[in-house]
Design an enzyme around this catalytic site. Sequence first.
Site, PDB file in Angstrom:
ATOM      1  NE  ARG A   7      -3.832   0.430   0.555  1.00 14.99           N
ATOM      2  CZ  ARG A   7      -4.851   0.309  -0.291  1.00 14.99           C
ATOM      3  NH1 ARG A   7      -4.972   1.174  -1.302  1.00 14.99           N
ATOM      4  NH2 ARG A   7      -5.728  -0.669  -0.161  1.00 14.99           N
ATOM      5  NE  ARG A  66      -2.591  -4.490  -7.072  1.00 14.68           N
ATOM      6  CZ  ARG A  66      -3.423  -3.885  -6.260  1.00 14.68           C
ATOM      7  NH1 ARG A  66      -3.118  -2.712  -5.758  1.00 14.68           N
ATOM      8  NH2 ARG A  66      -4.578  -4.431  -5.935  1.00 14.68           N
ATOM      9  CG  HIS A  74      -2.514   3.184  -7.825  1.00 19.76           C
ATOM     10  ND1 HIS A  74      -2.638   4.173  -6.879  1.00 19.76           N
ATOM     11  CD2 HIS A  74      -3.697   2.528  -7.837  1.00 19.76           C
ATOM     12  CE1 HIS A  74      -3.847   4.099  -6.326  1.00 19.76           C
ATOM     13  NE2 HIS A  74      -4.502   3.105  -6.896  1.00 19.76           N
ATOM     14  CD  GLU A  82      -4.036   6.045  -9.440  1.00 20.53           C
ATOM     15  OE1 GLU A  82      -4.256   5.068 -10.187  1.00 20.53           O
ATOM     16  OE2 GLU A  82      -4.708   6.297  -8.425  1.00 20.53           O
TER      17      GLU A  82
END
Length: 315
Positions: free
Chosen positions: A67, A90, A168, A272
């Site tokens: 995160r 990811r 992101h 992003e």
Amino acid sequence: MSTTENKSVEMTTGINGLEKVILREIHGSSVEVYLYGAHVTSWKNEQGEELLFVSSKAIFKPPKPIRGGIPICFPQFSNLGTLEAHGFARNRVWTIDPDPPAFPPNVNATNRVFVDLLLKPTEDDLKIWPHSFEYRLRVTLGPAGDLMLTSRIRNTDGKPFTFTFAYHTYFSVSDISEVRVEGLETFDYLDNLKNRERCTEQGDAITFESEIDKIYLSTPTKIAILDHEKKRTFVVRKDGLPDAVVWNPWDKRAKAIADFGDDEYRHMLCVEAAAIEKPITLKPGEEWKGRQELSAVPSSYFSGQLDPNKVLQSS
């Protein structure tokens, strides 16, 4: 990997024994990239200040994505498809290319330190997304502390495939209420809080007083994030990535995210660089390239456009 005198690329062990690469630039800036997810988790300027946000509750444990930092959303952004949210790149372990190609002749490679990470699908990946590909991510730290991510995705399959994509990026900000984003005024966006209803942004810079989750469409190649309290401006330059997502969960949503602190929304903003509205299609043998370059400059440099004289003086 590239190493020369006065700059370095170091392999080391990070949180929970996960391998990571540290790039260090001669003037003191640095970047950390985990092989898990090819995930940039740290970008520090010459003063050692952290420029990216990573949650204090981030779980550095596969298969959970990390995160914060710069997660890579591929081959699917969000839930726009049949895969898990944001795809699988990811939460796969990437490999390092020990003998990467040189920069092209038109790029000044002086004082640049970089690493190339590679991802190819496993047999399990091919079961959920039946397309062969080679993904090369180059993470480069430039001489002024700029961070460049260049993705090259090649279709090694016998048939075409289509994907959506995003870097992101979680930026670290002093206080979200003191931040504004410039460069997206008057552009259309899809509002994810309203079933992706299409709207048009008003003529003012974007400021923040509640949850936001918008996909801005066909956006400029340059976007600025102004942090008034820190007197710092992030500049995002992007190529091959027409869209831009702006996200902050705000208080209620933050409390519902397990790996995110209740009040951490105040200190982060996602902007992003993405390709979402018009998915990318690659024929067999074709390659796509998507690049983002991040820089952090004192806010006095920025007033609608970067002042070229000051930028030249500071280069």
